[in-house]
Design a protein around this motif. Sequence first.
Motif, PDB file in Angstrom:
ATOM      1  N   ALA A  12      35.720  43.593  48.533  1.00 33.24           N
ATOM      2  CA  ALA A  12      35.274  44.854  47.939  1.00 33.24           C
ATOM      3  C   ALA A  12      34.058  44.520  47.078  1.00 33.24           C
ATOM      4  CB  ALA A  12      36.373  45.460  47.080  1.00 33.24           C
ATOM      5  N   ILE A  13      33.012  45.345  47.204  1.00 44.17           N
ATOM      6  CA  ILE A  13      31.776  45.082  46.472  1.00 44.17           C
ATOM      7  C   ILE A  13      31.303  46.368  45.797  1.00 44.17           C
ATOM      8  CG2 ILE A  13      29.370  44.340  46.663  1.00 44.17           C
ATOM      9  CD1 ILE A  13      30.144  42.644  49.036  1.00 44.17           C
ATOM     10  N   PHE A  14      30.996  46.250  44.518  1.00 47.47           N
ATOM     11  CA  PHE A  14      30.496  47.381  43.737  1.00 47.47           C
ATOM     12  C   PHE A  14      29.179  46.968  43.076  1.00 47.47           C
ATOM     13  CE2 PHE A  14      35.070  47.693  43.877  1.00 47.47           C
ATOM     14  CZ  PHE A  14      35.314  49.038  44.127  1.00 47.47           C
ATOM     15  N   THR A  15      28.156  47.815  43.193  1.00 46.97           N
ATOM     16  CA  THR A  15      26.879  47.564  42.534  1.00 46.97           C
ATOM     17  C   THR A  15      26.506  48.777  41.691  1.00 46.97           C
ATOM     18  OG1 THR A  15      26.122  46.135  44.337  1.00 46.97           O
ATOM     19  CG2 THR A  15      24.438  47.029  42.884  1.00 46.97           C
ATOM     20  N   PHE A  16      26.121  48.532  40.454  1.00 43.74           N
ATOM     21  CA  PHE A  16      25.789  49.620  39.529  1.00 43.74           C
ATOM     22  C   PHE A  16      24.854  49.090  38.450  1.00 43.74           C
ATOM     23  CE2 PHE A  16      29.776  47.570  38.581  1.00 43.74           C
ATOM     24  CZ  PHE A  16      29.685  47.217  37.238  1.00 43.74           C
ATOM     25  N   ALA A  42      35.227  41.388  44.725  1.00 46.94           N
ATOM     26  CA  ALA A  42      36.673  41.277  44.536  1.00 46.94           C
ATOM     27  C   ALA A  42      37.363  41.240  45.900  1.00 46.94           C
ATOM     28  CB  ALA A  42      37.198  42.467  43.721  1.00 46.94           C
ATOM     29  N   PRO A  43      38.590  40.702  45.982  1.00 48.41           N
ATOM     30  CA  PRO A  43      39.320  40.777  47.247  1.00 48.41           C
ATOM     31  C   PRO A  43      39.435  42.226  47.706  1.00 48.41           C
ATOM     32  CG  PRO A  43      40.422  39.315  45.700  1.00 48.41           C
ATOM     33  CD  PRO A  43      39.335  39.990  44.933  1.00 48.41           C
ATOM     34  N   ALA A  67      42.207  44.938  32.812  1.00 47.33           N
ATOM     35  CA  ALA A  67      42.844  45.839  33.773  1.00 47.33           C
ATOM     36  C   ALA A  67      43.676  45.072  34.798  1.00 47.33           C
ATOM     37  CB  ALA A  67      41.781  46.677  34.483  1.00 47.33           C
ATOM     38  N   ASP A  68      43.737  43.740  34.637  1.00 45.50           N
ATOM     39  CA  ASP A  68      44.493  42.876  35.547  1.00 45.50           C
ATOM     40  C   ASP A  68      43.978  42.976  36.984  1.00 45.50           C
ATOM     41  OD1 ASP A  68      46.455  40.970  36.038  1.00 45.50           O
ATOM     42  OD2 ASP A  68      47.936  42.462  36.660  1.00 45.50           O
ATOM     43  N   ALA A  69      42.653  43.127  37.099  1.00 49.41           N
ATOM     44  CA  ALA A  69      42.027  43.183  38.419  1.00 49.41           C
ATOM     45  C   ALA A  69      41.541  41.795  38.813  1.00 49.41           C
ATOM     46  CB  ALA A  69      40.859  44.164  38.408  1.00 49.41           C
ATOM     47  N   PHE A 104      40.224  46.914  45.765  1.00 49.96           N
ATOM     48  CA  PHE A 104      39.194  47.946  45.715  1.00 49.96           C
ATOM     49  C   PHE A 104      39.515  49.027  44.684  1.00 49.96           C
ATOM     50  CE2 PHE A 104      37.295  51.961  46.965  1.00 49.96           C
ATOM     51  CZ  PHE A 104      35.986  51.620  47.279  1.00 49.96           C
ATOM     52  N   TYR A 105      40.676  49.649  44.772  1.00 50.71           N
ATOM     53  CA  TYR A 105      40.976  50.774  43.882  1.00 50.71           C
ATOM     54  C   TYR A 105      41.255  50.349  42.453  1.00 50.71           C
ATOM     55  CZ  TYR A 105      40.499  54.616  47.041  1.00 50.71           C
ATOM     56  OH  TYR A 105      39.949  55.559  47.865  1.00 50.71           O
TER      57      TYR A 105
END
Length: 240
Positions: free
Chosen positions: A135-139, A172-173, A154-156, A177-178
């Motif tokens: 999972a990839i997030f860009t901001f 992230a793995p 958040a234990d992510a 994602f959520y």
Amino acid sequence: MGRKFEVRKASMAKTQGAKTKVYSKYGKEIYVCAKSGGTDPVGNLALRRLIDKAKKDQVPAHVIDRAIEKANGGGGEDYATARYEGYGPGNCMVIVDCLTDNNNRTITDVRNCFTKTGSKIGAQGSVAHMFEHQAIFTFAGDDEDAILELLMMADADVTDIEQEDGMITVYAPHTEFYKVKTALTEANPDIVFEAEEITFEPQTMTTISEEDLPNFEKFLAMLEDCDDVQHVYHNAEMAD
């Protein structure tokens, strides 16, 4: 050089005819996801992610609704997933994900894309081990340490966080994602994601020469034209 996130798959089409093809692929994927996991996005997180992604790519609401209604009807087509791997022009590694109701047709179509561009289709697992399912997030942001602390609270589970040119990218793995998205949006309700994907991220990159570039672009275009192809991932990057 950092691993700044890029969507490494065939580009979104700009002509109306090609947009219709994109809508069709989303409709098929939403139908399969809803049929297998339930039509309620609250209970089917994969469906919710897919609907959000479709809306972000400007897929009309009626396409999404029709696919879910079709799945709710209980009948319809019986699609199966199929994955093909191999080496594309310039010896880049390629993963092709498909949804099909006719395996013979699909493998023939995909194989033609490889053979007609001097590429080589391989056995299952031949290149997938060189990609990470993430999972990839860009901001926008400039404090990766604060983001890491936020996600740890958040234990992510996070694989990596990078900051480059005023943008933060979180890896992230794919199963997280959520959890990651929820933690980021709860901390900043106004956050705008430049990218939010579950994708295959290559461990190494292959540079495509100017000589191989036309053939590589032809290869991607041929795959995009295949009705059964849903996603194409590769490790190619363009020469400077």
